[in-house]
Write an enzyme that holds these catalytic residues in place. Structure first.
Site, PDB file in Angstrom:
ATOM      1  N   GLU A   1       1.801   1.774  -3.423  1.00  0.00           N
ATOM      2  CA  GLU A   1       0.435   2.153  -4.061  1.00  0.00           C
ATOM      3  C   GLU A   1      -0.046   3.760  -3.772  1.00  0.00           C
ATOM      4  OE1 GLU A   1      -1.722  -1.200  -2.619  1.00  0.00           O
ATOM      5  OE2 GLU A   1      -2.284  -1.541  -4.464  1.00  0.00           O
TER       6      GLU A   1
ATOM      7  N   GLU B   1       2.496  -8.376  -1.435  1.00  0.00           N
ATOM      8  CA  GLU B   1       1.363  -9.272  -0.988  1.00  0.00           C
ATOM      9  C   GLU B   1       1.210 -10.607  -1.011  1.00  0.00           C
ATOM     10  OE1 GLU B   1       1.725  -6.061  -2.116  1.00  0.00           O
ATOM     11  OE2 GLU B   1       0.336  -4.694  -1.682  1.00  0.00           O
TER      12      GLU B   1
ATOM     13  N   GLY C   1       0.766  -1.214  -0.028  1.00  0.00           N
ATOM     14  CA  GLY C   1      -0.112   0.023  -0.140  1.00  0.00           C
ATOM     15  C   GLY C   1       0.783   1.201   0.059  1.00  0.00           C
TER      16      GLY C   1
HETATM   17  C1  HXC Z   1       1.831  -3.290  10.284  1.00  0.00           C
HETATM   18  C2  HXC Z   1       4.120  -3.073  10.318  1.00  0.00           C
HETATM   19  C3  HXC Z   1       4.138  -3.186   8.729  1.00  0.00           C
HETATM   20  C4  HXC Z   1       2.908  -3.277   8.044  1.00  0.00           C
HETATM   21  C5  HXC Z   1       6.409  -2.976   9.567  1.00  0.00           C
HETATM   22  N1  HXC Z   1       5.226  -3.002  10.466  1.00  0.00           N
HETATM   23  N2  HXC Z   1       5.601  -2.972   8.619  1.00  0.00           N
HETATM   24  N3  HXC Z   1       3.075  -3.360  10.967  1.00  0.00           N
HETATM   25  N4  HXC Z   1       1.700  -3.366   8.935  1.00  0.00           N
HETATM   26  N5  HXC Z   1       2.770  -3.346   6.765  1.00  0.00           N
HETATM   27  C6  HXC Z   1       5.753  -2.955  11.880  1.00  0.00           C
HETATM   28  C7  HXC Z   1       6.741  -4.178  12.586  1.00  0.00           C
HETATM   29  O1  HXC Z   1       5.448  -5.147  12.811  1.00  0.00           O
HETATM   30  C8  HXC Z   1       7.413  -3.724  13.752  1.00  0.00           C
HETATM   31  O2  HXC Z   1       6.697  -3.528  14.957  1.00  0.00           O
HETATM   32  C9  HXC Z   1       7.973  -2.238  13.268  1.00  0.00           C
HETATM   33  O3  HXC Z   1       6.869  -2.057  12.130  1.00  0.00           O
HETATM   34  C10 HXC Z   1       9.182  -2.258  12.542  1.00  0.00           C
HETATM   35  O4  HXC Z   1       9.282  -3.379  11.625  1.00  0.00           O
HETATM   36  P1  HXC Z   1      10.369  -4.569  11.755  1.00  0.00           P
HETATM   37  O5  HXC Z   1       9.772  -5.569  10.837  1.00  0.00           O
HETATM   38  O6  HXC Z   1      10.761  -4.813  12.901  1.00  0.00           O
HETATM   39  O7  HXC Z   1      11.424  -3.646  10.809  1.00  0.00           O
HETATM   40  P2  HXC Z   1      12.844  -4.426   9.884  1.00  0.00           P
HETATM   41  O8  HXC Z   1      12.998  -5.713  10.549  1.00  0.00           O
HETATM   42  O9  HXC Z   1      13.710  -3.288   9.483  1.00  0.00           O
HETATM   43  O10 HXC Z   1      11.988  -4.730   8.553  1.00  0.00           O
HETATM   44  C11 HXC Z   1      11.384  -3.910   7.723  1.00  0.00           C
HETATM   45  C12 HXC Z   1      10.490  -4.508   6.680  1.00  0.00           C
HETATM   46  C13 HXC Z   1       9.320  -5.231   7.274  1.00  0.00           C
HETATM   47  C14 HXC Z   1      11.154  -5.391   5.647  1.00  0.00           C
HETATM   48  C15 HXC Z   1       9.717  -3.367   5.949  1.00  0.00           C
HETATM   49  O11 HXC Z   1       8.690  -4.505   8.697  1.00  0.00           O
HETATM   50  C16 HXC Z   1       8.128  -5.766   6.622  1.00  0.00           C
HETATM   51  O12 HXC Z   1       8.375  -6.861   5.897  1.00  0.00           O
HETATM   52  N6  HXC Z   1       6.971  -5.247   6.653  1.00  0.00           N
HETATM   53  C17 HXC Z   1       5.730  -5.696   6.174  1.00  0.00           C
HETATM   54  C18 HXC Z   1       5.976  -5.305   4.649  1.00  0.00           C
HETATM   55  C19 HXC Z   1       4.846  -5.515   3.671  1.00  0.00           C
HETATM   56  O13 HXC Z   1       4.507  -6.877   3.718  1.00  0.00           O
HETATM   57  N7  HXC Z   1       3.954  -4.707   3.025  1.00  0.00           N
HETATM   58  C20 HXC Z   1       2.610  -5.020   2.275  1.00  0.00           C
HETATM   59  C21 HXC Z   1       1.475  -5.273   3.502  1.00  0.00           C
HETATM   60  S1  HXC Z   1       0.176  -5.704   2.294  1.00  0.00           S
HETATM   61  P3  HXC Z   1       6.710  -4.422  16.018  1.00  0.00           P
HETATM   62  O14 HXC Z   1       5.805  -3.588  17.112  1.00  0.00           O
HETATM   63  O15 HXC Z   1       6.039  -5.722  15.767  1.00  0.00           O
HETATM   64  O16 HXC Z   1       7.920  -4.434  16.440  1.00  0.00           O
HETATM   65  C22 HXC Z   1      -0.299  -4.361   1.866  1.00  0.00           C
HETATM   66  C23 HXC Z   1      -1.516  -4.464   0.990  1.00  0.00           C
HETATM   67  C24 HXC Z   1      -2.360  -3.165   0.475  1.00  0.00           C
HETATM   68  O17 HXC Z   1       0.021  -3.387   1.676  1.00  0.00           O
HETATM   69  C25 HXC Z   1      -3.731  -3.324  -0.156  1.00  0.00           C
HETATM   70  C26 HXC Z   1      -4.526  -3.573   0.906  1.00  0.00           C
HETATM   71  C27 HXC Z   1      -6.232  -3.459   0.507  1.00  0.00           C
END
Ligand code: HXC
Length: 260
Positions: A114, A134, A111
């Site tokens: 996006e 995703e 997102g």
């Molecule tokens: C909720 C998130 C998050 C997310 C990071 N955090 N991304 N929380 N949703 N998308 C939170 C983590 O849980 C963590 O909190 C804190 O942010 C720091 O992240 P870390 O993972 O500890 O950092 P790091 O190890 O440096 O890794 C960074 C990262 C990773 C590679 C960006 O966080 C990651 O893979 N995030 C998810 C990325 C993702 O899959 N995005 C797409 C989402 S789906 P805590 O409290 O747990 O320590 C999407 C769909 C859109 O976007 C359409 C919807 C209709």
């Protein structure tokens, strides 16, 4: 409206919008999306704001995606509604009469990418990483990403990025045409501001009409797009800005646009 997760200020005609949830890498939950929508609506109707910049708080991320922790418990109905909520924000950015620049200062994932793709221009820092993870979560992009990415870089590269779920570094995003420019991290804000100021000098009306012609024209067959462009072109001759712009050229002085 009081916004908790969105910071916003207008200085010299430039509206700076910051997604401010750094503890979650600025992930977009429904509250953040609602606040973003209200903020952008306010900016669109604020005559002081000429150009908009969207960025993320902190050093690590622009926006690391939609909030996975919120989405994890959603039903199909809620997931659909959430996608529609995000799409409304993305489409609003496209429909704004003001140009919107994304300053991608770190992760722009799912997102978050996006959101950047909905903007008119993307400047990124060298540490930026973009992608659509995703499919690694069992879902697909839902805030318009499948549509906007494939229109921007073509379906083949879009499929590679979306199917693999891989993140690519800023230089590759530049080579693929996802971002306009890449700068050292410390220079990003200044470069974005320079561009915003350069655009703001040109007056809101011409720039807004140009945005309208490009964004809406993309959804038309070419000849309809040409017709649309010439209509908008004609309408501008009824404005003070056209008289000022051309008058200033003839009089060999700098134009001062009023946006009317
Ligand atoms: C909720 C998130 C998050 C997310 C990071 N955090 N991304 N929380 N949703 N998308 C939170 C983590 O849980 C963590 O909190 C804190 O942010 C720091 O992240 P870390 O993972 O500890 O950092 P790091 O190890 O440096 O890794 C960074 C990262 C990773 C590679 C960006 O966080 C990651 O893979 N995030 C998810 C990325 C993702 O899959 N995005 C797409 C989402 S789906 P805590 O409290 O747990 O320590 C999407 C769909 C859109 O976007 C359409 C919807 C209709």
């Amino acid at each position: 409206m009081e916004t908790k997760n969105i910071l916003f200020e207008i200085t010299d005609g430039i509206a700076l919008v910051t997604v401010n949830r750094p503890e979650s890498l600025n992930a977009l939950n429904s509250q953040v999306l609602g606040e973003l929508e209200c903020t952008l609506y306010e900016i669109e109707h604020d005559s002081e704001a000429q150009v908009v910049i969207i960025t993320g708080a902190g050093e690590k991320a622009f926006v690391a995606g939609a909030d996975i922790k919120e989405m994890a418990a959603m039903t199909a109905y809620e997931g659909h509604r959430f996608a529609l909520q995000g799409q409304r924000v993305m489409l609003f950015i496209e429909k704004m009469t003001k140009p919107v620049i994304a300053a991608v200062n770190g992760y722009a994932l799912g997102g978050g990418l996006e959101l950047a793709l909905a903007c008119d221009i993307i400047y990124a820092s060298e540490n930026a990483r973009v992608g659509f993870p995703e499919v690694t979560l069992g879902i697909i992009p839902g805030f318009g990403g499948t549509q906007n990415l494939s229109r921007l870089i073509g379906p083949n590269k879009a499929r590679e990025l979306v199917f693999s779920g891989r993140m690519i570094p800023a230089q590759k995003a530049l080579a693929w045409g996802i971002v306009n420019e890449v700068f050292p991290r410390a220079e990003l804000a200044g470069k974005v501001m320079d561009l915003a100021r350069e655009i703001a000098k040109n007056g809101l009306l011409g720039v807004g009409y140009a945005k309208n012609a490009i964004v809406n024209g993309l959804n038309m067959v070419k000849e309809d797009g040409f017709r649309y462009e010439s209509s908008l072109f004609g309408v501008l001759f009824a404005t003070e800005d056209q008289k000022e712009g051309m008058g200033a050229f003839v009089e060999k002085r700098k134009a001062v646009f009023k946006g009317k």
